[in-house]
Design a protein around this motif. Structure first.
Motif, PDB file in Angstrom:
ATOM      1  N   PHE A   1       0.658  -1.295   0.473  1.00 49.67           N
ATOM      2  CA  PHE A   1      -0.193  -0.153  -0.504  1.00 49.67           C
ATOM      3  C   PHE A   1       1.134   1.000  -0.017  1.00 49.67           C
ATOM      4  CE2 PHE A   1      -3.770  -2.454   1.722  1.00 49.67           C
ATOM      5  CZ  PHE A   1      -4.377  -2.349   0.920  1.00 49.67           C
ATOM      6  N   ALA A   2       1.910   1.005   0.335  1.00 47.77           N
ATOM      7  CA  ALA A   2       3.166   2.410   0.918  1.00 47.77           C
ATOM      8  C   ALA A   2       3.368   2.724  -0.477  1.00 47.77           C
ATOM      9  CB  ALA A   2       3.866   2.404   1.715  1.00 47.77           C
ATOM     10  N   ALA A   3       3.579   1.193  -1.272  1.00 44.62           N
ATOM     11  CA  ALA A   3       4.039   1.674  -2.736  1.00 44.62           C
ATOM     12  C   ALA A   3       2.675   1.834  -3.950  1.00 44.62           C
ATOM     13  CB  ALA A   3       5.023   0.479  -3.286  1.00 44.62           C
ATOM     14  N   ALA A   4       2.135   2.098  -3.795  1.00 40.79           N
ATOM     15  CA  ALA A   4      -0.198   2.269  -4.304  1.00 40.79           C
ATOM     16  C   ALA A   4       0.534   2.804  -5.863  1.00 40.79           C
ATOM     17  CB  ALA A   4      -0.715   2.558  -3.441  1.00 40.79           C
ATOM     18  N   ASN A   5       1.108   4.013  -5.580  1.00 46.49           N
ATOM     19  CA  ASN A   5       0.849   4.843  -6.994  1.00 46.49           C
ATOM     20  C   ASN A   5       2.424   4.359  -7.374  1.00 46.49           C
ATOM     21  OD1 ASN A   5      -1.108   6.367  -6.802  1.00 46.49           O
ATOM     22  ND2 ASN A   5      -0.048   7.358  -4.766  1.00 46.49           N
ATOM     23  N   ASP A   6       3.269   3.752  -7.572  1.00 47.29           N
ATOM     24  CA  ASP A   6       4.177   3.472  -8.459  1.00 47.29           C
ATOM     25  C   ASP A   6       3.970   2.491  -9.129  1.00 47.29           C
ATOM     26  OD1 ASP A   6       5.770   4.664  -6.295  1.00 47.29           O
ATOM     27  OD2 ASP A   6       6.716   3.216  -5.373  1.00 47.29           O
ATOM     28  N   ALA A   7       4.599   3.224 -10.335  1.00 49.70           N
ATOM     29  CA  ALA A   7       4.129   2.164 -11.125  1.00 49.70           C
ATOM     30  C   ALA A   7       4.993   0.893 -11.900  1.00 49.70           C
ATOM     31  CB  ALA A   7       4.778   2.896 -12.832  1.00 49.70           C
ATOM     32  N   ILE A   8       4.650   0.266 -12.104  1.00 52.19           N
ATOM     33  CA  ILE A   8       5.362  -1.506 -12.310  1.00 52.19           C
ATOM     34  C   ILE A   8       5.658  -1.648 -13.585  1.00 52.19           C
ATOM     35  CG2 ILE A   8       4.457  -3.798 -12.403  1.00 52.19           C
ATOM     36  CD1 ILE A   8       1.950  -3.510 -10.624  1.00 52.19           C
ATOM     37  N   PRO A   9       6.528  -1.944 -13.838  1.00 55.03           N
ATOM     38  CA  PRO A   9       8.005  -2.011 -14.536  1.00 55.03           C
ATOM     39  C   PRO A   9       6.691  -2.841 -15.630  1.00 55.03           C
ATOM     40  CG  PRO A   9       8.981  -1.829 -13.001  1.00 55.03           C
ATOM     41  CD  PRO A   9       8.062  -2.488 -12.474  1.00 55.03           C
ATOM     42  N   ALA A  10       7.600  -2.876 -17.260  1.00 46.78           N
ATOM     43  CA  ALA A  10       6.720  -3.156 -18.104  1.00 46.78           C
ATOM     44  C   ALA A  10       7.814  -4.632 -18.167  1.00 46.78           C
ATOM     45  CB  ALA A  10       6.934  -2.621 -19.476  1.00 46.78           C
ATOM     46  N   ALA A  11       8.621  -4.906 -17.819  1.00 45.16           N
ATOM     47  CA  ALA A  11       8.897  -6.094 -17.839  1.00 45.16           C
ATOM     48  C   ALA A  11       8.717  -7.188 -16.762  1.00 45.16           C
ATOM     49  CB  ALA A  11      10.835  -5.620 -16.992  1.00 45.16           C
ATOM     50  N   SER A  12       7.913  -6.373 -15.561  1.00 45.58           N
ATOM     51  CA  SER A  12       7.750  -7.633 -14.706  1.00 45.58           C
ATOM     52  C   SER A  12       6.716  -8.452 -14.875  1.00 45.58           C
ATOM     53  CB  SER A  12       7.347  -6.464 -13.385  1.00 45.58           C
ATOM     54  OG  SER A  12       7.103  -7.290 -11.954  1.00 45.58           O
ATOM     55  N   SER A  13       6.742  -9.319 -14.193  1.00 46.69           N
ATOM     56  CA  SER A  13       6.067 -10.846 -14.622  1.00 46.69           C
ATOM     57  C   SER A  13       3.844 -10.024 -13.893  1.00 46.69           C
ATOM     58  CB  SER A  13       6.216 -12.052 -13.542  1.00 46.69           C
ATOM     59  OG  SER A  13       6.082 -11.149 -12.460  1.00 46.69           O
ATOM     60  N   CYS A  14       4.492  -8.952 -12.781  1.00 53.23           N
ATOM     61  CA  CYS A  14       3.272  -8.658 -12.766  1.00 53.23           C
ATOM     62  C   CYS A  14       2.355  -7.230 -13.146  1.00 53.23           C
ATOM     63  CB  CYS A  14       3.378  -7.203 -11.246  1.00 53.23           C
ATOM     64  SG  CYS A  14       3.805  -7.993  -9.723  1.00 53.23           S
ATOM     65  N   HIS A  15       3.278  -6.533 -14.274  1.00 54.71           N
ATOM     66  CA  HIS A  15       2.853  -5.872 -14.956  1.00 54.71           C
ATOM     67  C   HIS A  15       1.928  -6.468 -15.900  1.00 54.71           C
ATOM     68  CE1 HIS A  15       2.539  -3.463 -18.294  1.00 54.71           C
ATOM     69  NE2 HIS A  15       3.197  -2.280 -18.353  1.00 54.71           N
ATOM     70  N   ALA A  16       0.529  -5.478 -16.311  1.00 58.61           N
ATOM     71  CA  ALA A  16      -0.709  -6.345 -17.216  1.00 58.61           C
ATOM     72  C   ALA A  16      -2.046  -4.979 -16.721  1.00 58.61           C
ATOM     73  CB  ALA A  16      -1.401  -7.540 -16.335  1.00 58.61           C
ATOM     74  N   ASN A  17      -2.792  -5.349 -18.122  1.00 55.30           N
ATOM     75  CA  ASN A  17      -3.831  -4.204 -17.874  1.00 55.30           C
ATOM     76  C   ASN A  17      -4.678  -4.105 -17.427  1.00 55.30           C
ATOM     77  OD1 ASN A  17      -5.810  -2.449 -18.408  1.00 55.30           O
ATOM     78  ND2 ASN A  17      -5.363  -2.817 -20.995  1.00 55.30           N
ATOM     79  N   PHE A  18      -4.941  -3.595 -16.123  1.00 50.18           N
ATOM     80  CA  PHE A  18      -6.335  -3.651 -15.107  1.00 50.18           C
ATOM     81  C   PHE A  18      -7.497  -3.141 -15.283  1.00 50.18           C
ATOM     82  CE2 PHE A  18      -1.395  -4.835 -12.899  1.00 50.18           C
ATOM     83  CZ  PHE A  18      -1.686  -6.416 -12.764  1.00 50.18           C
ATOM     84  N   GLY A  19      -7.425  -2.630 -16.335  1.00 50.65           N
ATOM     85  CA  GLY A  19      -8.504  -1.734 -16.697  1.00 50.65           C
ATOM     86  C   GLY A  19      -7.916  -0.004 -16.370  1.00 50.65           C
ATOM     87  N   GLN A  20      -6.745   0.050 -15.733  1.00 50.76           N
ATOM     88  CA  GLN A  20      -6.287   1.652 -15.742  1.00 50.76           C
ATOM     89  C   GLN A  20      -6.152   2.161 -16.992  1.00 50.76           C
ATOM     90  OE1 GLN A  20      -4.557  -1.362 -15.176  1.00 50.76           O
ATOM     91  NE2 GLN A  20      -2.615  -0.549 -16.613  1.00 50.76           N
ATOM     92  N   SER A  21      -5.920   3.949 -17.019  1.00 50.57           N
ATOM     93  CA  SER A  21      -6.089   4.254 -17.985  1.00 50.57           C
ATOM     94  C   SER A  21      -4.478   5.066 -17.146  1.00 50.57           C
ATOM     95  CB  SER A  21      -6.666   5.592 -18.211  1.00 50.57           C
ATOM     96  OG  SER A  21      -6.549   6.150 -16.615  1.00 50.57           O
ATOM     97  N   GLY A  22      -3.659   4.879 -19.037  1.00 46.92           N
ATOM     98  CA  GLY A  22      -1.835   4.464 -18.279  1.00 46.92           C
ATOM     99  C   GLY A  22      -0.881   3.770 -17.778  1.00 46.92           C
ATOM    100  N   ARG A  23      -0.082   3.864 -17.476  1.00 48.46           N
ATOM    101  CA  ARG A  23       0.866   2.916 -16.835  1.00 48.46           C
ATOM    102  C   ARG A  23      -0.101   2.043 -15.634  1.00 48.46           C
ATOM    103  NH1 ARG A  23       7.122   4.076 -15.956  1.00 48.46           N
ATOM    104  NH2 ARG A  23       6.962   1.507 -15.620  1.00 48.46           N
ATOM    105  N   ALA A  24       0.642   0.837 -15.705  1.00 54.18           N
ATOM    106  CA  ALA A  24       0.011   0.172 -14.185  1.00 54.18           C
ATOM    107  C   ALA A  24       0.443   0.537 -13.515  1.00 54.18           C
ATOM    108  CB  ALA A  24      -0.190  -1.447 -14.757  1.00 54.18           C
ATOM    109  N   LYS A  25       0.333   0.404 -12.323  1.00 54.20           N
ATOM    110  CA  LYS A  25       0.467   0.999 -11.052  1.00 54.20           C
ATOM    111  C   LYS A  25       0.247  -0.138  -9.811  1.00 54.20           C
ATOM    112  CE  LYS A  25      -0.042   5.809 -11.600  1.00 54.20           C
ATOM    113  NZ  LYS A  25      -0.110   7.338 -11.565  1.00 54.20           N
ATOM    114  N   VAL A  26       1.053  -0.287  -8.575  1.00 57.86           N
ATOM    115  CA  VAL A  26       1.042  -1.682  -7.533  1.00 57.86           C
ATOM    116  C   VAL A  26      -0.528  -0.936  -7.605  1.00 57.86           C
ATOM    117  CG1 VAL A  26       1.571  -2.174  -5.375  1.00 57.86           C
ATOM    118  CG2 VAL A  26       2.976  -0.907  -7.180  1.00 57.86           C
ATOM    119  N   LYS A  27      -1.394  -0.001  -6.956  1.00 59.07           N
ATOM    120  CA  LYS A  27      -2.682  -0.113  -6.424  1.00 59.07           C
ATOM    121  C   LYS A  27      -3.852  -0.337  -7.229  1.00 59.07           C
ATOM    122  CE  LYS A  27      -3.533   4.602  -8.455  1.00 59.07           C
ATOM    123  NZ  LYS A  27      -3.918   5.798  -7.997  1.00 59.07           N
TER     124      LYS A  27
END
Length: 137
Positions: free
Chosen positions: A48-74
């Motif tokens: 939660f402390a990193a909620a506004n941090d962008a997930i790097p495109a190379a991360s296995s956590c990166h995906a399109n979660f329905g957000q606009s713009g880059r995926a973030k931890v939140k």
């Protein structure tokens, strides 16, 4: 944007209110899973402390979660926790020095989903650049 904020708000509320005891478990399954609520809270707080941090495109956590713009931890957390509205749900986390893991499991009949998220922590905050995920639908 409002939908994302509502989803994140619901996730924060759900995480903050229900995570004290690992929710959705019976007494016998709680004992067998050996989930530690304090350790789980520690791992969730770091994410939660990193909620506004962008997930790097190379991360296995990166995906399109329905957000606009880059995926973030939140966005990742909102999507994974959105499944927890019903059924049998378990959030289990632990931290060992500067490395944490968090698993989010959901089962409601045939609807089964899980996410295992690992990350490093600096000063109580997850490093988004270290996020690694194993996610099932």
């Amino acid at each position: 944007m409002m939908r994302q904020l509502r989803a994140l708000g619901a996730a924060v509320l759900l995480g903050g209110v229900l995570i004290g005891p690992v929710f959705g478990e019976t007494a016998s399954s709680a004992a067998s899973s050996s989930a530690d609520p304090v350790a789980t809270q520690q791992a969730l707080r770091a994410l939660f402390a990193a909620a506004n941090d962008a997930i790097p495109a190379a991360s296995s956590c990166h995906a399109n979660f329905g957000q606009s713009g880059r995926a973030k931890v939140k966005d990742l957390l909102a999507m994974r926790m959105a499944y927890l509205y019903a059924g049998d749900n378990v959030i289990k986390g632990n931290c060992n020095k500067a490395q944490c893991t968090l698993s989010i499991n959901h089962a409601a009949g045939e609807d089964v989903a899980s996410a295992a998220i690992s990350f490093s922590v600096i000063a109580g905050k997850a490093r988004a650049s270290s996020l690694q995920c194993v996610i099932t639908p």
